[in-house]
Design a protein around this motif. Structure first.
Motif, PDB file in Angstrom:
ATOM      1  N   GLY A   1       0.805  -1.222   0.000  1.00  0.00           N
ATOM      2  CA  GLY A   1       0.000   0.000   0.000  1.00  0.00           C
ATOM      3  C   GLY A   1       0.830   1.260   0.000  1.00  0.00           C
ATOM      4  O   GLY A   1       0.324   2.352  -0.295  1.00  0.00           O
ATOM      5  N   SER A   2       2.109   1.137   0.316  1.00  0.00           N
ATOM      6  CA  SER A   2       3.028   2.277   0.313  1.00  0.00           C
ATOM      7  C   SER A   2       4.427   1.768   0.016  1.00  0.00           C
ATOM      8  O   SER A   2       4.673   0.553   0.005  1.00  0.00           O
ATOM      9  CB  SER A   2       3.005   2.998   1.662  1.00  0.00           C
ATOM     10  N   VAL A   3       5.341   2.664  -0.232  1.00  0.00           N
ATOM     11  CA  VAL A   3       6.721   2.276  -0.496  1.00  0.00           C
ATOM     12  C   VAL A   3       7.341   1.702   0.782  1.00  0.00           C
ATOM     13  O   VAL A   3       7.188   2.281   1.860  1.00  0.00           O
ATOM     14  CB  VAL A   3       7.547   3.475  -0.992  1.00  0.00           C
ATOM     15  N   VAL A   4       8.003   0.555   0.670  1.00  0.00           N
ATOM     16  CA  VAL A   4       8.622  -0.090   1.822  1.00  0.00           C
ATOM     17  C   VAL A   4      10.135   0.061   1.732  1.00  0.00           C
ATOM     18  O   VAL A   4      10.681   0.313   0.647  1.00  0.00           O
ATOM     19  CB  VAL A   4       8.239  -1.585   1.885  1.00  0.00           C
ATOM     20  N   PRO A   5      10.842  -0.065   2.855  1.00  0.00           N
ATOM     21  CA  PRO A   5      12.309   0.076   2.840  1.00  0.00           C
ATOM     22  C   PRO A   5      12.958  -0.963   1.928  1.00  0.00           C
ATOM     23  O   PRO A   5      12.519  -2.124   1.889  1.00  0.00           O
ATOM     24  CB  PRO A   5      12.693  -0.153   4.304  1.00  0.00           C
ATOM     25  N   ASP A   6      13.986  -0.578   1.205  1.00  0.00           N
ATOM     26  CA  ASP A   6      14.643  -1.530   0.300  1.00  0.00           C
ATOM     27  C   ASP A   6      15.531  -2.522   1.044  1.00  0.00           C
ATOM     28  O   ASP A   6      16.212  -3.341   0.422  1.00  0.00           O
ATOM     29  CB  ASP A   6      15.428  -0.784  -0.779  1.00  0.00           C
ATOM     30  N   THR A   7      15.523  -2.423   2.376  1.00  0.00           N
ATOM     31  CA  THR A   7      16.248  -3.393   3.202  1.00  0.00           C
ATOM     32  C   THR A   7      15.292  -4.352   3.910  1.00  0.00           C
ATOM     33  O   THR A   7      15.713  -5.110   4.786  1.00  0.00           O
ATOM     34  CB  THR A   7      17.094  -2.662   4.262  1.00  0.00           C
ATOM     35  N   LEU A   8      14.019  -4.318   3.502  1.00  0.00           N
ATOM     36  CA  LEU A   8      12.983  -5.049   4.231  1.00  0.00           C
ATOM     37  C   LEU A   8      13.294  -6.535   4.374  1.00  0.00           C
ATOM     38  O   LEU A   8      13.079  -7.123   5.434  1.00  0.00           O
ATOM     39  CB  LEU A   8      11.629  -4.864   3.527  1.00  0.00           C
ATOM     40  N   PHE A   9      13.812  -7.150   3.312  1.00  0.00           N
ATOM     41  CA  PHE A   9      14.024  -8.589   3.341  1.00  0.00           C
ATOM     42  C   PHE A   9      15.485  -8.979   3.551  1.00  0.00           C
ATOM     43  O   PHE A   9      15.848 -10.149   3.373  1.00  0.00           O
ATOM     44  CB  PHE A   9      13.490  -9.215   2.046  1.00  0.00           C
ATOM     45  N   ASP A  10      16.310  -8.003   3.939  1.00  0.00           N
ATOM     46  CA  ASP A  10      17.717  -8.301   4.219  1.00  0.00           C
ATOM     47  C   ASP A  10      17.820  -9.258   5.403  1.00  0.00           C
ATOM     48  O   ASP A  10      17.140  -9.096   6.428  1.00  0.00           O
ATOM     49  CB  ASP A  10      18.488  -7.021   4.538  1.00  0.00           C
ATOM     50  N   GLY A  11      18.670 -10.263   5.265  1.00  0.00           N
ATOM     51  CA  GLY A  11      18.943 -11.168   6.376  1.00  0.00           C
ATOM     52  C   GLY A  11      17.898 -12.239   6.603  1.00  0.00           C
ATOM     53  O   GLY A  11      18.023 -13.030   7.548  1.00  0.00           O
ATOM     54  N   ILE A  12      16.868 -12.312   5.748  1.00  0.00           N
ATOM     55  CA  ILE A  12      15.838 -13.335   5.909  1.00  0.00           C
ATOM     56  C   ILE A  12      16.346 -14.649   5.336  1.00  0.00           C
ATOM     57  O   ILE A  12      16.825 -14.704   4.197  1.00  0.00           O
ATOM     58  CB  ILE A  12      14.527 -12.925   5.199  1.00  0.00           C
ATOM     59  N   ASP A  13      16.261 -15.720   6.112  1.00  0.00           N
ATOM     60  CA  ASP A  13      16.730 -17.031   5.665  1.00  0.00           C
ATOM     61  C   ASP A  13      16.020 -17.448   4.383  1.00  0.00           C
ATOM     62  O   ASP A  13      14.791 -17.377   4.290  1.00  0.00           O
ATOM     63  CB  ASP A  13      16.470 -18.086   6.747  1.00  0.00           C
ATOM     64  N   GLY A  14      16.800 -17.890   3.413  1.00  0.00           N
ATOM     65  CA  GLY A  14      16.256 -18.399   2.165  1.00  0.00           C
ATOM     66  C   GLY A  14      16.064 -17.363   1.080  1.00  0.00           C
ATOM     67  O   GLY A  14      15.868 -17.714  -0.081  1.00  0.00           O
ATOM     68  N   VAL A  15      16.115 -16.068   1.413  1.00  0.00           N
ATOM     69  CA  VAL A  15      15.913 -15.029   0.405  1.00  0.00           C
ATOM     70  C   VAL A  15      17.165 -14.907  -0.444  1.00  0.00           C
ATOM     71  O   VAL A  15      18.262 -14.648   0.067  1.00  0.00           O
ATOM     72  CB  VAL A  15      15.567 -13.675   1.058  1.00  0.00           C
ATOM     73  N   ARG A  16      17.012 -15.105  -1.767  1.00  0.00           N
ATOM     74  CA  ARG A  16      18.132 -14.991  -2.700  1.00  0.00           C
ATOM     75  C   ARG A  16      18.293 -13.556  -3.197  1.00  0.00           C
ATOM     76  O   ARG A  16      19.400 -13.069  -3.369  1.00  0.00           O
ATOM     77  CB  ARG A  16      17.915 -15.924  -3.900  1.00  0.00           C
ATOM     78  N   SER A  17      17.169 -12.902  -3.471  1.00  0.00           N
ATOM     79  CA  SER A  17      17.219 -11.525  -3.963  1.00  0.00           C
ATOM     80  C   SER A  17      15.866 -10.874  -3.759  1.00  0.00           C
ATOM     81  O   SER A  17      14.845 -11.558  -3.607  1.00  0.00           O
ATOM     82  CB  SER A  17      17.594 -11.490  -5.459  1.00  0.00           C
TER      83      SER A  17
END
Length: 305
Positions: A231-247
């Protein structure tokens, strides 16, 4: 031991100094559905053309059902059914005339078998080939490949143009071949096309066989993707450090996350913000290759299918 349906030893096909197929060592067992996977231009069709003695290997050897592809090519052709990726028929002939023609080349095929397959695939055999859509022309190709109950079916991108209901029937036809102890070699660039029926898969990339394994083993390597609309712009670091996230790719309110393993951590993080829309999809084969089989030295490889 049972003779393999397909067995290649260091089989290569060169065009000048370019290897369309490079040192291919592959064994396909009788009684299995084997998926031969790779993006367009990976070398799938070239491999098939070599196996069928349409083009000659530059080096190495291959056998189909124990028969050398070159010195016993007539016996090989007698025992296989084949549908090419660039399917073409005589345009002025009807579907029925086309199948009768191929049946005679085969030395005779029971009309009852042709009628049965036509009914299952909902194929109208009365029209001229030139009047068929891509999907209806593909049905004729499937009938001619299956109608003589061959020991080995070699199918190059066979789903082209087929509607979902006919695709399901086609999948069932392949399962029946396997249940009868016969073999299907299914070449495709679409993982979802083969994962429902294949026992094992081989992945070819830039002419090289990079892996052969069960479909379950391949799925464990598959990278999936979630496309979020916030619903709004989210931080571009939102998914940093999440296990399994490739990109994670950010574009205004939209974020595309590639991951493997459990989706729980990704969803839990996203729910801290308003999620307007969410779409899940599997990665295509090229993304899987880039994630697991990257070969920077082949980045400039040419496209030969």
């Amino acid at each position: 031991m049972t003779t393999p349906a397909i067995h290649t030893t260091a089989m290569s096909k060169m065009y000048g100094d370019f290897a369309a197929v490079s040192s291919l060592d592959l064994t396909v067992d009788q009684g299995e559905i084997f998926g031969f996977l790779g993006p367009n231009g990976a070398g799938k069709s070239t491999t098939i053309r070599v196996l069928l003695d349409q083009i000659r290997p530059s080096s190495g050897s291959a056998k189909i059902l124990g028969h050398d592809i070159r010195t016993e090519s007539l016996e090989v052709r007698r025992r296989i059914g084949y549908i090419p990726g660039d399917l073409a028929f005589y345009p002025s002939m009807t579907g029925e005339q086309t199948l009768r023609y191929f049946a005679k080349l085969r030395g005779g095929v029971k009309q009852q078998r042709i009628d049965e397959l036509a009914e299952r695939l909902q194929a109208d055999l009365s029209k001229k080939i030139s009047e068929y859509s891509t999907g209806n022309r593909q049905k004729i190709g499937l009938i001619q490949a299956f109608m003589h109950d061959p020991d080995l079916l070699i199918l190059d991108e066979p789903n082209a143009g087929l509607d979902p209901l006919i695709q399901q029937e086609f999948m069932e036809m392949m399962r029946e071949v396997r249940a009868d102890g016969r073999t299907v070699f299914l070449s495709s660039h679409t993982l979802s096309e083969v994962e429902r029926v294949a026992d094992r898969v081989g992945i070819i990339r830039h002419g090289k066989l990079v892996v052969v394994e069960s479909i379950d083993g391949l799925k464990k390597k598959a990278v999936r993707r979630l496309d979020f609309e916030f619903g709004s712009v989210v931080p571009d670091t939102l998914f940093d450090g999440i296990d399994g996230v490739r990109s994670a790719e950010f574009n205004d309110h939209h974020v595309s996350v590639s991951f493997d393993g459990s989706v729980n951590a990704v969803l839990h993080t996203a729910m801290d913000y308003e999620v307007v829309n969410l779409h899940s999809r599997e990665a295509d084969l090229e993304e899987i290759f880039l994630a697991y089989y990257r070969d920077d030295s082949s980045a400039g490889a040419k496209n030969v299918s």
